[in-house]
Design a protein around this motif. Structure first.
Motif, PDB file in Angstrom:
ATOM      1  N   ASP A 126      19.879  -7.479  -5.963  1.00 46.63           N
ATOM      2  CA  ASP A 126      18.506  -7.054  -6.245  1.00 46.63           C
ATOM      3  C   ASP A 126      18.180  -7.205  -7.723  1.00 46.63           C
ATOM      4  O   ASP A 126      17.079  -6.792  -8.055  1.00 46.63           O
ATOM      5  CB  ASP A 126      18.531  -5.504  -5.899  1.00 46.63           C
ATOM      6  CG  ASP A 126      18.940  -5.427  -4.327  1.00 46.63           C
ATOM      7  OD1 ASP A 126      18.798  -6.310  -3.476  1.00 46.63           O
ATOM      8  OD2 ASP A 126      19.372  -4.552  -3.821  1.00 46.63           O
ATOM      9  N   ARG A 127      19.174  -7.431  -8.558  1.00 47.82           N
ATOM     10  CA  ARG A 127      18.653  -7.470  -9.894  1.00 47.82           C
ATOM     11  C   ARG A 127      18.512  -9.047 -10.303  1.00 47.82           C
ATOM     12  O   ARG A 127      18.922  -9.941  -9.845  1.00 47.82           O
ATOM     13  CB  ARG A 127      19.783  -6.939 -10.797  1.00 47.82           C
ATOM     14  CG  ARG A 127      19.895  -5.321 -10.451  1.00 47.82           C
ATOM     15  CD  ARG A 127      20.981  -4.777 -11.458  1.00 47.82           C
ATOM     16  NE  ARG A 127      20.895  -5.178 -12.714  1.00 47.82           N
ATOM     17  CZ  ARG A 127      21.819  -4.882 -13.622  1.00 47.82           C
ATOM     18  NH1 ARG A 127      23.036  -4.508 -13.295  1.00 47.82           N
ATOM     19  NH2 ARG A 127      21.536  -5.268 -14.971  1.00 47.82           N
ATOM     20  N   GLU A 128      17.655  -8.898 -11.658  1.00 46.77           N
ATOM     21  CA  GLU A 128      17.243 -10.377 -12.103  1.00 46.77           C
ATOM     22  C   GLU A 128      18.072 -11.039 -12.864  1.00 46.77           C
ATOM     23  O   GLU A 128      18.853 -10.166 -13.828  1.00 46.77           O
ATOM     24  CB  GLU A 128      15.857  -9.961 -12.693  1.00 46.77           C
ATOM     25  CG  GLU A 128      14.981 -11.320 -13.052  1.00 46.77           C
ATOM     26  CD  GLU A 128      13.754 -10.971 -13.866  1.00 46.77           C
ATOM     27  OE1 GLU A 128      13.043 -12.031 -14.174  1.00 46.77           O
ATOM     28  OE2 GLU A 128      13.379  -9.828 -13.998  1.00 46.77           O
ATOM     29  N   VAL A 129      18.522 -12.315 -13.104  1.00 39.87           N
ATOM     30  CA  VAL A 129      19.429 -12.893 -13.964  1.00 39.87           C
ATOM     31  C   VAL A 129      18.314 -14.180 -14.537  1.00 39.87           C
ATOM     32  O   VAL A 129      18.112 -14.871 -13.726  1.00 39.87           O
ATOM     33  CB  VAL A 129      20.672 -13.392 -13.296  1.00 39.87           C
ATOM     34  CG1 VAL A 129      20.593 -14.061 -12.242  1.00 39.87           C
ATOM     35  CG2 VAL A 129      21.340 -13.990 -14.670  1.00 39.87           C
ATOM     36  N   ILE A 130      18.322 -14.143 -15.877  1.00 40.80           N
ATOM     37  CA  ILE A 130      17.707 -15.478 -16.354  1.00 40.80           C
ATOM     38  C   ILE A 130      18.537 -16.075 -17.443  1.00 40.80           C
ATOM     39  O   ILE A 130      19.335 -15.482 -18.047  1.00 40.80           O
ATOM     40  CB  ILE A 130      16.564 -15.041 -17.299  1.00 40.80           C
ATOM     41  CG1 ILE A 130      15.396 -14.120 -16.897  1.00 40.80           C
ATOM     42  CG2 ILE A 130      15.718 -16.262 -17.906  1.00 40.80           C
ATOM     43  CD1 ILE A 130      14.412 -13.399 -17.470  1.00 40.80           C
ATOM     44  N   SER A 141      28.498 -19.656 -14.354  1.00 44.49           N
ATOM     45  CA  SER A 141      29.443 -18.649 -13.430  1.00 44.49           C
ATOM     46  C   SER A 141      29.159 -17.309 -13.623  1.00 44.49           C
ATOM     47  O   SER A 141      29.348 -16.587 -12.604  1.00 44.49           O
ATOM     48  CB  SER A 141      30.976 -18.819 -13.954  1.00 44.49           C
ATOM     49  OG  SER A 141      31.571 -20.092 -13.915  1.00 44.49           O
ATOM     50  N   ALA A 142      28.955 -16.956 -14.832  1.00 40.00           N
ATOM     51  CA  ALA A 142      28.391 -15.432 -14.933  1.00 40.00           C
ATOM     52  C   ALA A 142      27.173 -15.093 -13.915  1.00 40.00           C
ATOM     53  O   ALA A 142      27.107 -14.090 -13.205  1.00 40.00           O
ATOM     54  CB  ALA A 142      27.975 -15.194 -16.248  1.00 40.00           C
ATOM     55  N   ARG A 197      24.680 -12.885  -9.332  1.00 38.97           N
ATOM     56  CA  ARG A 197      23.563 -12.584  -8.084  1.00 38.97           C
ATOM     57  C   ARG A 197      24.277 -12.341  -6.743  1.00 38.97           C
ATOM     58  O   ARG A 197      23.632 -11.690  -5.991  1.00 38.97           O
ATOM     59  CB  ARG A 197      22.975 -14.169  -7.974  1.00 38.97           C
ATOM     60  CG  ARG A 197      21.815 -14.509  -8.968  1.00 38.97           C
ATOM     61  CD  ARG A 197      20.926 -13.628  -9.119  1.00 38.97           C
ATOM     62  NE  ARG A 197      20.291 -13.548  -7.732  1.00 38.97           N
ATOM     63  CZ  ARG A 197      19.177 -12.816  -7.338  1.00 38.97           C
ATOM     64  NH1 ARG A 197      18.509 -11.944  -8.524  1.00 38.97           N
ATOM     65  NH2 ARG A 197      18.669 -12.870  -6.176  1.00 38.97           N
ATOM     66  N   ARG A 198      25.626 -12.681  -6.713  1.00 40.31           N
ATOM     67  CA  ARG A 198      26.080 -12.325  -5.248  1.00 40.31           C
ATOM     68  C   ARG A 198      26.480 -10.659  -5.460  1.00 40.31           C
ATOM     69  O   ARG A 198      26.483 -10.332  -4.469  1.00 40.31           O
ATOM     70  CB  ARG A 198      27.605 -13.363  -4.969  1.00 40.31           C
ATOM     71  CG  ARG A 198      27.190 -14.508  -4.769  1.00 40.31           C
ATOM     72  CD  ARG A 198      28.651 -15.288  -4.212  1.00 40.31           C
ATOM     73  NE  ARG A 198      29.575 -15.273  -5.176  1.00 40.31           N
ATOM     74  CZ  ARG A 198      30.038 -16.063  -6.164  1.00 40.31           C
ATOM     75  NH1 ARG A 198      28.967 -16.918  -6.326  1.00 40.31           N
ATOM     76  NH2 ARG A 198      30.857 -15.913  -7.333  1.00 40.31           N
ATOM     77  N   ALA A 232      27.272  -6.417 -13.045  1.00 36.69           N
ATOM     78  CA  ALA A 232      26.889  -6.252 -11.732  1.00 36.69           C
ATOM     79  C   ALA A 232      27.460  -4.745 -11.282  1.00 36.69           C
ATOM     80  O   ALA A 232      26.924  -4.209 -10.295  1.00 36.69           O
ATOM     81  CB  ALA A 232      27.084  -7.171 -10.782  1.00 36.69           C
ATOM     82  N   GLY A 233      28.285  -4.167 -11.979  1.00 27.47           N
ATOM     83  CA  GLY A 233      28.733  -2.828 -11.882  1.00 27.47           C
ATOM     84  C   GLY A 233      30.165  -3.009 -11.188  1.00 27.47           C
ATOM     85  O   GLY A 233      30.646  -1.763 -10.744  1.00 27.47           O
ATOM     86  N   GLU A 234      30.768  -4.036 -10.914  1.00 30.76           N
ATOM     87  CA  GLU A 234      32.189  -4.043 -10.581  1.00 30.76           C
ATOM     88  C   GLU A 234      33.037  -4.851 -11.916  1.00 30.76           C
ATOM     89  O   GLU A 234      33.243  -5.999 -11.840  1.00 30.76           O
ATOM     90  CB  GLU A 234      32.028  -5.103  -9.390  1.00 30.76           C
ATOM     91  CG  GLU A 234      31.514  -4.488  -8.226  1.00 30.76           C
ATOM     92  CD  GLU A 234      31.235  -5.536  -7.023  1.00 30.76           C
ATOM     93  OE1 GLU A 234      31.848  -6.684  -7.281  1.00 30.76           O
ATOM     94  OE2 GLU A 234      30.470  -5.520  -6.234  1.00 30.76           O
ATOM     95  N   PRO A 235      33.510  -3.857 -12.707  1.00 31.17           N
ATOM     96  CA  PRO A 235      34.363  -4.352 -13.689  1.00 31.17           C
ATOM     97  C   PRO A 235      35.466  -5.305 -13.368  1.00 31.17           C
ATOM     98  O   PRO A 235      36.227  -5.035 -12.418  1.00 31.17           O
ATOM     99  CB  PRO A 235      34.819  -3.235 -14.608  1.00 31.17           C
ATOM    100  CG  PRO A 235      34.021  -2.067 -13.970  1.00 31.17           C
ATOM    101  CD  PRO A 235      33.536  -2.480 -12.558  1.00 31.17           C
TER     102      PRO A 235
END
Lengths: 475, 475
Positions: B28-32, B17-18, B23-24, B340-343
């Motif tokens: 532009d950022r990576e998630v592993i 879920s995280a 990603r949405r 992602a910057g949206e608390p």
């Protein structure tokens, strides 16, 4: 305090709830309930299910018998019509067996209910044409549908039914084709009931959609369901006339005529307020008797409750008229307590309603209609989603549509609607509670709602709808 | 901002879920996502229904495939075990195919879940003895119950199942008598599942009642239901030992022994926190990783969510640990947004839970237990009522028990429970919403809940309970 009795006019939900609560709270004081007819405490909402045959006996729809009312210490007088109210002398005129007496009251509750409106149609004296707003009509329709002289009169035993009317209808030829005029609750429920009796059923709705208070998403699903179950749905089709002098022969609409041998007119109800004409009573929304938070009218010591009284809307705070069962029971109970000296507010109403349309369960609450919400000073934003009723892999999972409407500025929930075949209706109570609490869509999105595969997916359909609407509000 | 990726440990509800939300929100950022096993995104709660046979394929319980995760732009690495975290250097050690590499992270989410505890019992290496907390165990139990060599392997196709373990179990003699150790959710659901497979089922519960978090009224109804459906319920009966070396032979309790050829131990789960040992991580309620309103741990840029993390309780405001599906999904999603910057706050939990026990639907929310409520500083007053689920005359109306608990002083609702066979479970959401809103019992009594004969009586069971409890509070 006057030693005169608490007088109640009308012995259905509101009147008897008031009398019962009053007796418990003030056991030493007298309460008299006048009822002009012979039926008391009957379930209006159950009539379609009786006609359908799901309920065996008309008497099953009676919740309190006259004997039980008397046992509760209520002085119930059936066949007593209150014909006038004199607020000055605090008396009512009561007519019975051709005689009229004046009855003083300390407090008066007007619980006269409502009656079916027929619009431009006159069903009186026309066999096969009916409205459905009392038990005698339900019994008459039931008997009319039966094959001639094959009616089981046991269906109406143990009730004060108008036997002659039942006999008259039981003797008539059985109908094959029915027109239902009006696609509201009664229309939709009767469509199901009459299909259950194997009739060819046509449902006529003046506007775009059936069940207008439920909004489009519900209406579309219900119309599909009705069609699938064999009901011919005519939307945008006002019926212009009922044709037939002694017996119904056809309905006229849009320049056409459809031959029918049963017509049920369900175009609405209006409040019974005539009793108070000339007393200086104030009327309000829907022409109902204006009441305050405690069910008081503008006249001293006169209360009103049930289908004849206004209520206050949870969301707008405005006066409204929403004649439904819980409102009547709750209002009556609160007034009984207040008159007994324990003030209890009648409670606001959120406009919660549920209805069954064959296998679809529908619920609605609050302000759904864009115009209505705008008129109330809101800027409505809506979202409708479809989500599963259970985990997708669990048998019985079914598509559930949820509509949520919120105010753009405050993000507060204004209303909602739900439709689906799997436990959809009771889910509306979650929204009713959220509305009552003044929750925002963001708060609803964070509710800790139940999850287990047989009952709900991880994200309950209401949470999915809140997520989507919240996204839209924050676009 | 670091350009290092967002690293997630664990690919089930919270982790994925995280990652998906992240990603949405930050395309532009990576998630592993590192997952030590091969299963991802599976429905733990659905396993009993698979074993029962209601769900045909184990793959039905998978909600997101690895391919779908990749399509979402998630760098999913199965078979990669994170073995260490170094908060100083912001790296994790990842072991795969015998090699270990260091992976830097900008933000780290620990979503390692929980695992079944076995109490004093060792089920390892004993055929016929199982816990139920992963898909391989579900498949093994399913195969073990089948007649030898008659197992339909198609049941587990299209999954990364441990095929050897399934084959081993499929070859063994089919069991006839099962002991379930523990009468919690898993125990009750497995009792139903195993009866559905025609086993003779014994359910052992250490304390007075099954389903302790649901309170006595629910437990009594469930115990009746279990008994009626052929489950032998042993309450106040701690199992002392599992007997059998290579294969389960019996369970020992109370000085007695019952011969069984299947034993399922469902005595609880514990959070997987070992990964963070030595990092200075703070643990909290239930030994889970302590998190704040945004899912942050006490260590910089390290978050935790799901069954391994604490949450805040709606009523008490205290830290709690309540490992359930919605909490995990919601927590993960919120953290994905925050990183992602949206608390986005993870949201409090009210302890809402529902469970099916054959034909009884059970729900609970909030503080039900008197001791627990007292410890939280309240003076709990409770009422339990029985009311109809529909109008009495409508077919299908069934007795529904509602328990409400409120605080004597503030009259605020503290908790509630519901049990009944007819749509009882989803009704708990009304109480969850009322709890979240901090409603008093008087406010609940005034809720405008839905009424229509097929769905609810005029006074919804919840309103009846509120009426009774309100009377008790104002005695």
């Amino acid at each position: 305090m006057s030693t005169d009795p608490f007088v109640v006019v009308g012995a259905d939900a509101a009147g008897l709830s008031a009398a019962s609560k009053f007796r418990r709270a003030a056991p030493d004081r007298e309460v008299i309930v006048f009822e002009k007819g012979h039926w008391i405490s009957y379930a209006y909402c159950g009539m379609p299910y009786f006609i359908e045959g799901r309920v065996d006996q008309l008497s099953n729809l009676l919740s309190l018998s006259p004997e039980e009312a008397n046992e509760r210490g209520i002085d119930l007088r059936r066949g007593h019509e209150v014909t006038g109210v004199d607020p000055e002398s605090q008396t009512v005129s009561v007519e019975s067996d051709g005689e009229t007496v004046d009855q003083p009251y300390a407090d008066l509750l007007v619980a006269t209910g409502g009656r079916a409106t027929t619009g431009p149609f006159d069903v009186r004296g026309v066999d096969g044409a009916f409205t459905l707003h009392n038990m005698d009509a339900a019994a008459a329709i039931d008997a009319y549908i039966a094959e001639p002289d094959a009616y089981e009169f046991a269906r109406v035993d143990d009730t004060p039914v108008d036997r002659k009317r039942v006999e008259h209808n039981a003797a008539l030829a059985a109908p094959e084709t029915a027109a239902i005029v009006g696609g509201g609750y009664v229309g939709v429920e009767m469509a199901e009931a009459l299909r259950g009796r194997d009739l060819d059923v046509h449902l006529f709705q003046r506007s775009d959609h059936v069940l207008p208070p439920f909004g489009e998403a519900v209406a579309e699903r219900v119309q599909e369901e009705l069609t699938e179950k064999g009901v011919t749905v005519h939307t945008n089709t006002p019926v212009e006339a009922l044709v037939g002098k002694d017996r119904i022969e056809a309905v006229e609409f849009d320049g056409a005529e459809l031959a029918v041998d049963l017509a049920i007119v369900g175009v609405g109800i209006r409040p019974n307020t005539e009793l108070l004409a000339g007393t200086g009573i104030e009327l309000g929304a829907g022409g109902a008797i204006r009441t305050d938070d405690y069910g008081r009218t503008n006249l001293d010591d006169i209360y009103a409750a049930g289908d004849c009284a206004t209520a206050r809307h949870t969301i707008t705070g405005d006066e409204t008229w929403f004649p439904l069962g819980l409102t009547a029971n709750r209002g009556g109970r609160a007034i009984g307590s207040t008159v007994a000296g324990e003030p209890m507010p009648v409670g606001d109403i959120a406009g919660t309603a549920v209805v069954k349309a064959f296998d679809q369960e529908c619920g609605r609450v609050g302000l759904l209609d864009e115009e209505e919400a705008t008129a109330a000073g809101f800027e409505p934003v809506a979202a409708t989603i479809t989500a599963g009723s259970r985990s997708g892999y669990y048998p019985g999972a079914a598509e559930t549509d949820v509509t949520l409407v919120a105010d753009r500025e405050t993000e507060r929930l204004l209303g909602g609607a739900i439709v689906g075949p799997d436990r959809a209706a009771v889910r509306i109570n979650t929204l009713s509670t959220a509305l009552d609490a003044g929750m925002t869509v963001g708060e609803i999105e964070q509710l800790d709602l139940a999850y287990a595969p047989p009952f709900s997916p991880v994200w309950d359909p209401i949470l999915v709808a809140a997520k989507v609407l919240n996204g839209r509000l924050n676009d």
